[in-house]
Write a protein that holds these residues in place. Structure first.
Motif, PDB file in Angstrom:
ATOM      1  N   PHE A   1      10.112  -0.520   3.234  1.00  0.00           N
ATOM      2  CA  PHE A   1       9.508   0.748   2.829  1.00  0.00           C
ATOM      3  C   PHE A   1      10.277   1.307   1.639  1.00  0.00           C
ATOM      4  N   THR A   2       9.552   1.911   0.732  1.00  0.00           N
ATOM      5  CA  THR A   2      10.171   2.593  -0.396  1.00  0.00           C
ATOM      6  C   THR A   2       9.406   3.888  -0.637  1.00  0.00           C
ATOM      7  N   VAL A   3      10.094   4.817  -1.308  1.00  0.00           N
ATOM      8  CA  VAL A   3       9.465   6.059  -1.734  1.00  0.00           C
ATOM      9  C   VAL A   3       9.464   6.048  -3.254  1.00  0.00           C
TER      10      VAL A   3
ATOM     11  N   THR B   1      10.939  13.269   6.467  1.00  0.00           N
ATOM     12  CA  THR B   1      10.107  14.368   5.969  1.00  0.00           C
ATOM     13  C   THR B   1       8.753  13.813   5.589  1.00  0.00           C
ATOM     14  N   PRO B   2       7.686  14.618   5.712  1.00  0.00           N
ATOM     15  CA  PRO B   2       6.356  14.117   5.327  1.00  0.00           C
ATOM     16  C   PRO B   2       6.313  13.817   3.831  1.00  0.00           C
ATOM     17  N   ARG B   3       5.937  12.594   3.509  1.00  0.00           N
ATOM     18  CA  ARG B   3       5.770  12.199   2.125  1.00  0.00           C
ATOM     19  C   ARG B   3       5.000  10.892   2.079  1.00  0.00           C
ATOM     20  N   LEU B   4       4.600  10.474   0.885  1.00  0.00           N
ATOM     21  CA  LEU B   4       3.916   9.197   0.716  1.00  0.00           C
ATOM     22  C   LEU B   4       4.947   8.079   0.672  1.00  0.00           C
ATOM     23  N   ILE B   5       4.667   7.007   1.413  1.00  0.00           N
ATOM     24  CA  ILE B   5       5.579   5.868   1.535  1.00  0.00           C
ATOM     25  C   ILE B   5       4.863   4.617   1.041  1.00  0.00           C
TER      26      ILE B   5
ATOM     27  N   VAL C   1       0.849  -1.195   0.000  1.00  0.00           N
ATOM     28  CA  VAL C   1       0.000   0.000   0.000  1.00  0.00           C
ATOM     29  C   VAL C   1       0.883   1.244   0.000  1.00  0.00           C
ATOM     30  N   GLU C   2       0.256   2.382  -0.302  1.00  0.00           N
ATOM     31  CA  GLU C   2       0.959   3.659  -0.268  1.00  0.00           C
ATOM     32  C   GLU C   2       0.189   4.629   0.619  1.00  0.00           C
ATOM     33  N   ALA C   3       0.896   5.258   1.555  1.00  0.00           N
ATOM     34  CA  ALA C   3       0.275   6.205   2.484  1.00  0.00           C
ATOM     35  C   ALA C   3       1.372   6.971   3.194  1.00  0.00           C
ATOM     36  N   ASP C   4       0.983   7.933   4.036  1.00  0.00           N
ATOM     37  CA  ASP C   4       1.988   8.646   4.818  1.00  0.00           C
ATOM     38  C   ASP C   4       2.390   7.810   6.029  1.00  0.00           C
TER      39      ASP C   4
END
Length: 360
Positions: free
Chosen positions: A236-238, A340-344, A207-210
């Motif tokens: 985890f990946t970005v 930093t805030p981003r989607l993970i 899944v992808e989320a913060d």
């Protein structure tokens, strides 16, 4: 020689007799040693039985030819087995999925189609989920619902059991706040690993989320009161990240800029305090000369205090910057994405454990 020729038979008998006597002596010595060892063992056993009897343990049958301790041991065993089976029944009741099965393959396909429609509405309409799995919602369940061949009735229990698990996992994913799903599948499909008291079903989730949403999802899966889940692998990946090291350096520069702003505000406040202290020194002078002297002393004191404070803050800034620039342990590089805030993107490999009812 003449004697030997005439009595060779007698001499042969004597030689054979001596050989047999030697063999017999060796056997006797061997048996004597075994007897001594066995006698020692019997004596030790006799001492043990006597000590058990003296301690009150019943190691010999009573007048009814019943060994009391054996009966007590068997009763304790039955109690222990009963407790064990009761605990296992409770585990089965809590950590297993028992579906309601359709009567035939027509009802099975209709039930699959109905529940997949509910899942689709729940994901796309009610919660606006982005389904990025590359397959229709439901995956193999969708294929079963659409296929022309009848579903074997022997597969009903495993199919509808996994459908229950599929629905439960989707509710966890959506309930945590995830808005984008990349994978939810059973890599071995209907095949499960059979252990003595439980079964193991592998599951893959992507899944992808913060970061807070990812944390909620993992916590919810780990603490579900009806699912016993073992997290086998988690990474985890970005998706938009190409260089974690460059991102880390950017983060350090951002923190340094924020730190400089904080230090500048502190220095400005300290300078204001120093100005007020200098004014107080001038007002305390009795005349011009004394006033100037007071002002000189105040300014000197201000320079000393301000310079010391600035040096201290500069040193602190350098230390903090140096601490930020220390490379992290390579084993922890994956966690740079949380800085930093981003989607993970979270990739989970799970094992779902389900207990089996004890054999009767």
């Amino acid at each position: 020689m003449e004697f030997l020729k005439k009595n060779w038979g007698l001499l042969l008998c004597v030689v054979v007799f001596i050989a047999l006597m030697a063999y017999q002596m060796m056997q006797i010595m061997k048996f004597q040693k075994e007897y001594a060892d066995n006698e020692h063992t019997v004596e030790e056993a006799d001492k043990w039985f006597k000590s058990m009897n003296s301690s009150g343990w019943k190691v010999t049958p009573n007048e009814n030819n019943v060994l009391e301790n054996a009966e007590i041991a068997m009763a304790n065993k039955e109690i222990a087995v009963g407790h064990s089976e009761e605990i296992q029944r409770q585990l089965v009741k809590r950590y297993s999925f028992t579906p309601t099965l359709p009567n035939n393959y027509v009802q099975a396909q209709e039930e699959l189609d109905r529940r997949l429609s509910i899942i689709t509405d729940y994901l796309l309409v009610q919660n606006k989920i982005q389904w990025n799995c590359g397959t229709p919602i439901g995956g193999r369940f969708y294929s079963l619902a659409q296929q022309a061949e009848p579903i074997p009735q022997s597969d009903f229990p495993n199919i509808f059991r996994q459908l229950m698990i599929y629905e439960k996992l989707l509710h966890h994913i959506v309930g945590a706040g995830v808005k984008s799903i990349y994978a939810l599948e059973f890599p071995r499909w209907l095949v499960i690993s059979e252990e003595s008291d439980y079964t193991v079903t592998p599951i893959i989730i992507s899944v992808e989320a913060d970061a807070p949403t990812i944390q909620n999802l993992v916590n919810n899966l780990s603490y579900d009161p009806t699912m016993l889940i073992f997290i086998r692998n988690m990474d985890f990946t970005v998706p938009a990240s190409t260089s974690p090291a460059a991102e880390y350096f950017d983060i350090v520069l951002q923190r340094r800029s924020e730190l400089d702003q904080v230090l500048a505000a502190k220095l400005s406040a300290a300078q204001g305090n120093n100005d007020r202290m200098g004014g107080m020194g001038m007002g305390m002078g009795g005349g011009m000369g004394m006033g100037m002297g007071g002002m000189d002393m105040g300014m000197g004191r201000n320079r000393a205090m301000g310079g010391g404070m600035m040096d201290s803050m500069s040193s602190t800034s350098q230390n903090i910057d140096a601490a930020f620039l220390v490379p992290e342990d390579p084993k922890r590089q994956d966690y740079l994405i949380f800085r930093t805030p981003r989607l993970i993107q979270l990739n989970l490999t799970l094992d779902l454990l389900e207990y089996k009812a004890p054999e009767s």
